[in-house]
Structures are given as C-alpha cells and as structure tokens.
Write a protein that holds these residues in place. Structure first.
Motif, mmCIF file in Angstrom:
data_model
loop_
_atom_site.group_PDB
_atom_site.id
_atom_site.type_symbol
_atom_site.label_atom_id
_atom_site.label_comp_id
_atom_site.label_asym_id
_atom_site.label_seq_id
_atom_site.Cartn_x
_atom_site.Cartn_y
_atom_site.Cartn_z
ATOM 1 N N ASP A 76 0.848 -1.439 0.103
ATOM 2 C CA ASP A 76 0.026 -0.051 -0.119
ATOM 3 C C ASP A 76 0.722 1.477 0.044
ATOM 4 O O ASP A 76 0.426 2.472 -0.404
ATOM 5 C CB ASP A 76 -0.777 0.198 1.241
ATOM 6 C CG ASP A 76 -2.163 -0.915 1.143
ATOM 7 O OD1 ASP A 76 -2.181 -1.435 0.160
ATOM 8 O OD2 ASP A 76 -2.766 -1.244 2.243
ATOM 9 N N GLU A 77 2.113 1.197 0.359
ATOM 10 C CA GLU A 77 3.054 2.340 0.380
ATOM 11 C C GLU A 77 3.581 2.717 -0.825
ATOM 12 O O GLU A 77 4.358 3.947 -0.827
ATOM 13 C CB GLU A 77 4.172 2.030 1.358
ATOM 14 C CG GLU A 77 5.447 1.223 0.869
ATOM 15 C CD GLU A 77 4.796 -0.303 1.067
ATOM 16 O OE1 GLU A 77 3.727 -0.787 1.190
ATOM 17 O OE2 GLU A 77 5.981 -1.040 1.303
ATOM 18 N N GLU A 130 4.172 9.581 -10.181
ATOM 19 C CA GLU A 130 2.799 10.057 -9.277
ATOM 20 C C GLU A 130 3.158 10.812 -8.017
ATOM 21 O O GLU A 130 4.437 11.242 -7.876
ATOM 22 C CB GLU A 130 2.083 8.748 -8.893
ATOM 23 C CG GLU A 130 1.635 7.903 -9.997
ATOM 24 C CD GLU A 130 0.903 6.551 -9.687
ATOM 25 O OE1 GLU A 130 0.300 6.682 -8.348
ATOM 26 O OE2 GLU A 130 0.940 5.533 -10.286
ATOM 27 N N PRO A 151 3.257 10.896 -4.277
ATOM 28 C CA PRO A 151 2.990 10.152 -3.077
ATOM 29 C C PRO A 151 2.373 10.708 -2.184
ATOM 30 O O PRO A 151 2.676 11.925 -1.810
ATOM 31 C CB PRO A 151 4.457 9.581 -2.813
ATOM 32 C CG PRO A 151 5.370 10.838 -3.599
ATOM 33 C CD PRO A 151 4.529 11.433 -4.813
ATOM 34 N N GLY A 152 1.476 10.230 -1.314
ATOM 35 C CA GLY A 152 1.177 10.650 0.000
ATOM 36 C C GLY A 152 2.249 10.649 1.011
ATOM 37 O O GLY A 152 3.138 10.120 0.619
ATOM 38 N N PRO A 153 1.821 11.220 2.243
ATOM 39 C CA PRO A 153 2.849 11.378 3.172
ATOM 40 C C PRO A 153 3.366 10.353 3.814
ATOM 41 O O PRO A 153 4.682 9.970 4.149
ATOM 42 C CB PRO A 153 2.065 12.091 4.379
ATOM 43 C CG PRO A 153 0.551 12.004 4.021
ATOM 44 C CD PRO A 153 0.455 11.949 2.630
ATOM 45 N N ASP A 154 2.617 9.010 3.477
ATOM 46 C CA ASP A 154 3.439 7.705 4.157
ATOM 47 C C ASP A 154 3.843 6.773 3.113
ATOM 48 O O ASP A 154 4.206 5.745 3.282
ATOM 49 C CB ASP A 154 2.115 7.060 4.790
ATOM 50 C CG ASP A 154 1.703 7.666 6.211
ATOM 51 O OD1 ASP A 154 2.206 8.686 6.525
ATOM 52 O OD2 ASP A 154 0.782 7.427 6.684
ATOM 53 N N GLN A 155 3.791 7.451 1.678
ATOM 54 C CA GLN A 155 4.219 6.363 0.325
ATOM 55 C C GLN A 155 5.671 6.789 0.026
ATOM 56 O O GLN A 155 6.174 7.736 0.288
ATOM 57 C CB GLN A 155 3.263 6.689 -0.533
ATOM 58 C CG GLN A 155 1.786 6.307 0.158
ATOM 59 C CD GLN A 155 0.781 6.245 -1.193
ATOM 60 O OE1 GLN A 155 0.341 7.321 -1.761
ATOM 61 N NE2 GLN A 155 0.454 5.207 -1.489
ATOM 62 N N ILE A 156 6.028 5.677 -0.717
ATOM 63 C CA ILE A 156 7.237 5.718 -1.176
ATOM 64 C C ILE A 156 7.088 5.511 -2.854
ATOM 65 O O ILE A 156 5.864 4.978 -3.096
ATOM 66 C CB ILE A 156 8.553 4.768 -0.614
ATOM 67 C CG1 ILE A 156 8.077 3.485 -0.704
ATOM 68 C CG2 ILE A 156 8.703 5.613 0.688
ATOM 69 C CD1 ILE A 156 9.134 2.738 -0.234
ATOM 70 N N ILE A 157 8.257 5.427 -3.614
ATOM 71 C CA ILE A 157 8.154 5.267 -5.053
ATOM 72 C C ILE A 157 8.705 4.025 -5.393
ATOM 73 O O ILE A 157 9.540 3.446 -4.557
ATOM 74 C CB ILE A 157 8.888 6.286 -5.919
ATOM 75 C CG1 ILE A 157 8.750 7.671 -5.100
ATOM 76 C CG2 ILE A 157 8.676 6.140 -7.408
ATOM 77 C CD1 ILE A 157 7.634 8.437 -5.495
#
Lengths: 390, 390
Positions: free
Chosen positions: A179-180, A186, A188-194
């Motif tokens: 989910d991260e 794109e 990314p949301g604050p909790d996300q990575i590429i």
C-alpha cells in the motif's frame, strides 16, 4: 536457514530450459544459440590472395625475373585460365589464385611495362596466399549453447548461416506489492514511497536476455494481489517484490497459495535479502523477493540471473564470480553470506562504508558485490576475494 | 604512417555529441544520461521502521518493561497520533515511525497479551529506524554524462523521476563493398564469399548504444556505390567496409570524394587494419574500414567504439583497457601497434597462435585484444600487459 547454494538448487528445480526459436542473424547477438551450427562452406572457399600484386609460380619468384602478364584476377572475378612458368596474373586482395600459381609477389616489389613485369632485387618470403579452408571448413561447428557475441555473428555470416535457432527469451512478470508504493511520476501521499525495485529488476532482467513485464502495483489486499497474478498469465517466471517477510501485513504467500502455488518459504543465510518465497504456480515459476530495494536487486543478481541462464539453456551455475585484491583490512564476517556493495578498480576492491539494505544511492555507485562467506575470518589488505560484477 | 592515437584524434574531429531526447525510465537502461537529474524527494521521505516490531521511546526499551499498545503503523498507513512514555505502537517494516518514538523493538523480543507488551530479557542495540533522507535528499544529483545501469534505474525511480534526458542513439549506416560479396543465405558464385563484417559490426555497434542500418552490398562500380551512399542519407556516421586499401579496384574513396567528401586517407601504424579512410560527407562523418573480416572488427573496437562514445556525450577517450598477466613469454613486437586476438581467464592472458587477419574463427573464440605497443620489447610470462575486452 539454508545456504545460498541450497536456495539456488530449489530455484533451479522450478524452471527448465525453454524451447528454441528461429532468429535472423542480424537480431541474434546476445541471444543463446540453442542448436549447434555447422559451416555450409569452406572459408576462404578458394585459395585467395592476401595482397595486391602478381600471382606467379614460386620457382619464378626470384630477383630480376621478367614475366609476362596474361590476365587479371580481382575479388569476385577470378582469372579463368591457368598459369605456366614465365607467366604472371595481376591479382588483388581477396581474388582467387589462378591454377598453377602458388605465390603472390606484392606490387611494391614489381616494375611493370606494358604486359611485362620485372621483379625487384629483394623479395619477401611470401607466399601471401590464404589457403582454401584456412579459417574453417564445411562441417566445422559452432557449438550450442553459447551466448552469441558480435564476433560470433560475423563468423556465422561467413559460414553462410542467415538464421539460427536460439533459446526463446524467458518472460518475467514483475509485481511490486504494498500500500505504500506509487509509480514514478505520481504524487505520493505522506506515508508513501516510489516503487523502484521493479524498474531496476526489469533493466537487469533485460540485460540478461529476458523480456520483463512491469505489472501494476498490487495493494495489500486479496483482490488486488489476485488481479496482479491474473495479469501475470503467460509469464515463465512471476516475481513479486515485498510481502515475503513475516509481518502481519505480508499476504503475498497466502494469496499465491490460494491460487494453487505449492509454496516454499526459505530463510537464506545471506545479507541482504534473507527471506525468499518460491514455488510453481500453474505453468510458471514464482519467486517472492524481499521488499528492501537493495535486497531485491542483490537477489536479482544472486538468484534470478542464474534462473534466467538456466532457462536460456546455459546450465545450472551460480552467478559468475571474479576476484580482486582487498583495498583495506576487513574484520571477521557474520554468520550469513554477505554480498557487500563495493567498487572494483584496477583489480582492487573497496567495500562501501554503509551497507544498509535500503541505500540505493550506495548500490548505484557500486560496481561489484563483494562476497564474504558465512563466518569469514578477518582478511588483510592485498588478499584476493571474490565478487559478482554488477 | 600515423599512430592509433593520432588517427583517433582525426576521427574525433569528425563527430560531436548528439542532442538529448526524453526517454521513459523503463527504456533508459544502457542509455547515456544527458542532463543531470536531482531527487524530487527525500528517501526515506520519513523516518521509517527497518523491522517488524513495536515503536517505543528509547528510555522505555529496557528488559522486562511493560508498555501499552495504542495503535498500529503499517507501510503506507502511518499511526496518526503521537506516542508518550509507557506506550508502544505496533509497527511494520517501511512504516513511518510515530512522533515521539525513537526506537523499534523487534517483535522477536516482545511478548504480547491483549494491548500490553512485555519486553524480553535481552534487547539488541536497535534502534532499527531508517532516518528521513538517509539514502538521499531533495536536490541530491545523479550527474550527467553517465551510462545508466539497472541500479541507476532503481535509484532514479526512487527519486520519483519517470523520464530522463538521454543522448540520442547515433545512427550508423554500414556499407559492405565488393563484387565478391553476397548476403548470408544467398548462393555464392565460385569466386564469391559471404558478407560478414556488416553483421558483426552491426551487433557491436548496437551493444555500444548505436542504431545500425545494414545497407545493401555496394558493387565495385560508381553507380552502385553512389546508390549505397544515397541510402545512407540521415545517418550520423557512414561506415564502408572494403575498398579502403590501394588496389586498382578500390574505388570507395573516389566515389565518396565525388559526392563531396573531404577525404583523408591514413595509414595507421597498427596490426591488423592499417588502411583507414575518413572525412565529412554532408551531415555525416564517414569512415572507411579495411575489408579483411578481423581487421574490420578490430577497427570497430579501436576506432568506431570511441567515436560512438563521443557522440553519446561520454567524451574523447580510447577504448577502455584492462590488464592481465601474460601466460607465456613473448618475443619482441613489430613496428606497428598490434592488437592480438587473445583469451583472458582468471587474470591471465594467452595470445592465439594464428594472428592472420582473415581468421574469424580465431576472433570468435577470443575474448580480448592484447595490445603490444610499437617496437615492444620481449616480455616474460607473468608480466602484466594491457588488453581491450571484446
């Protein structure tokens, strides 16, 4: 925990050499020859002049000899008749040597007036003739399996082989899970990575001679993972990245099992990249790699590359190793085989200071994985050590 | 005669770095980065857990401590609140570490009952946290020029770079010349041979990152050569093979000159491959290689590869060399720089017995061109010597 070699044996049991397909010679470089090829002709197909000059009988090749020029032999246009004592034929590089001649006198050693030549005072040893079949003869073989180089392609052309049978390229489906993750480009949301592993692995697999399919990122839920596995249909090897460790949120193995995978889970005695999942899933082999970027790439070199080579018909063997001299003293190693990011230059190898398996910047400036066997003793600067070039 | 380095200087003056073009990241491996790229984010973008376990305050990470679990942080789904003394947050690898926590206790060291955990008797040193920006930070650069590797592609993905500017691929037109040549698969006449150089050179050039166009064989007459040069229109580099020596039947130079080429002809002090023609022809550079199969391939490695690298923006430099130890004593060398077909294995180099420039079978089993400088002194087994890997 099992050793790297034991893990490789398990992985080799999941794949088999692929069928052969026909490829035109101009597209064959880098492919693996699947069927032995034999020359369809001799090379050269006739005794040919190696120089521009005059074809003569060797008994006539003496300083000051005067010979009568009876014709000309050019590349592609031989001299039709034969040649007797006292006669010469003007000849060019690559032209067939006329019957009766066994020596070419280079043009720098000849003075010509009309149809008469006079040989110079000092003649070289000659004979400047490439004998029929010197390079290869009808039936000489290029043996399979063999990864074709540019020189091989030139040789096959000379053998008059316009197409070759090569191993079909393995198709590898790459599935990032988590989910991260978002795709490059794109937001990314604050909790996300590429997602980075699938891109790096795709490039690596294609360098090895596979075709890689980048599938959409699978989310941490059953439906999304099932969709991803559906999209992998037709691949020879399905590789998932992430979800192969033991956390509550790692569900790749469960979903794969529900889709019929005979699942094996290995803890491999290696750094980085300890957890590894593998099995057969319908027609495909399936391998689950750890999600840490560097772990996934190291496992690509250590596990996926040998599987690809096996599918290409190149046999069962671990990743090829070279050796270099240590640039520094190193402490004793740990209990797991360690693939350390390192730089090789001029035969000397230097390990990077930071070996954390999340550091892609360190991996990108490395050109080698220096291998420390389990429980390796301390080593002194100047000792040789093995590495995998990356 | 001029030296190899002098010949290279002439050739470098005929070409220039090509313009950049945009490529999607998944097609960028092997291409040459033309513009420096900077990271669009920190990696990790937040302090992230390196393990599955519990996030706590480090002052609470003592054997036997009992802590209250107030929530969960998974990869992609952080814990929204903060964490105080006496509290713990269940956390998974890759998840953001909650505010207030500075330590992750691995799950193997924790016993959980309901929402209470008790830490084990022996805790490791921790902290199992990857600090924000540990791998790279916004603005960190990957510098151009650089030939992109799979690891670079992974790093660029992590930097959130979906497309990169890369050097356009040089287009090379390859023209075999000679009445004696037919294409592979054709039925050669008694005086004919198969065109092999263009196939070998095409494979070599494409490995280097160029696009190669195989043109029809040009015959030894003006009209045929003019047609071939017409078909080369649009190429950055036109390479002819054969017709570059001095025989009466070598007319490539004359036709090229009549089409406006400012022709230079060099005798290069090298073996194999002495004669070399070069010039500018409209928008393209033109190089005429010798027709002997091995000479043409050696000139490809020694001259064309550095020209391609210059066009790709990688600067002016001769073919990269490595060194190895001689497997045998060798006699003194001749007056010309000699690129000997050789085999390197385990750091040791062995020259092939037969060095005639017509022998493609010898070239195909070699993996190195061992370099003997002009008038090289005899050398003893075990000495190091330079080579070009092929």
């Amino acid at each position: 925990m099992i050793s790297v070699d034991e893990a490789l044996s398990h992985l080799f049991s999941l794949v088999a050499p692929l069928e052969a397909e026909s490829a035109p010679l101009q597209d064959a470089c880098g492919r693996v020859l699947a069927e032995t090829v034999t020359a369809r002709r001799d090379q050269p197909p006739f005794s040919a002049s190696a120089m521009d000059g005059y074809a003569v009988q060797s008994s006539d090749a003496v300083p000051g000899a005067r010979l009568s020029v009876i014709g000309e032999a050019a590349a592609g246009h031989g001299f039709a008749g034969g040649l007797s004592q006292g006669q010469a034929v003007r000849i060019f590089t690559g032209a067939p040597v006329p019957d009766g001649a066994d020596r070419v006198v280079i043009q720098e050693d000849v003075a010509r007036e009309g149809n008469t030549i006079t040989l110079g005072d000092q003649l070289d040893e000659g004979p400047h003739i490439r004998r029929k079949g010197t390079d290869f003869s009808v039936g000489d073989a290029m043996k399979a399996p063999r990864r074709l180089t540019p020189s091989d392609v030139a040789l096959l052309a000379a053998m008059n082989i316009p197409r070759v049978m090569v191993a079909r390229k393995p198709v590898v489906a790459l599935i990032s899970t988590g989910d991260e993750l978002v795709m490059p480009g794109e937001d990314p949301g604050p909790d996300q990575i590429i997602a980075s592993n699938t891109f790096g692995l795709k490039a690596m697999l294609e360098e090895m001679g596979a075709t890689a399919r980048l599938l959409p990122i699978a989310r941490d839920n059953t439906a999304s993972l099932e969709t991803a596995f559906d999209l992998a249909e037709g691949a020879d090897l399905v590789v998932t990245i992430g979800g192969a460790s033991v956390g509550d949120h790692d569900m790749v193995g469960d979903v794969a099992a529900s889709l019929g995978m005979e699942r094996s889970f290995y803890k491999v005695r290696m750094r980085p990249g300890k957890p590894l999942m593998a099995g057969r899933m319908g027609q495909a082999a399936m391998v689950g790699l750890p999600g840490n970027p560097v772990s996934a790439m190291v496992c690509g070199h250590v596990f996926l590359a040998p599987m690809i080579r096996l599918m290409l018909g190149l046999g069962e063997a671990p990743a090829p190793r070279r050796s270099a001299r240590l640039a520094q003293d190193i402490d004793k190693g740990g209990p797991r085989e360690h693939y350390m990011r390192a730089t090789v230059a001029d035969g000397t190898i230097l390990a990077e200071d930071r070996q954390d398996s999340s550091l892609l910047s360190v991996l990108a400036r490395a050109n080698a994985l220096m291998i420390r066997p389990p429980d390796d003793a301390p080593r002194a600067k100047g000792e040789t050590i093995e590495y995998i070039p990356i």
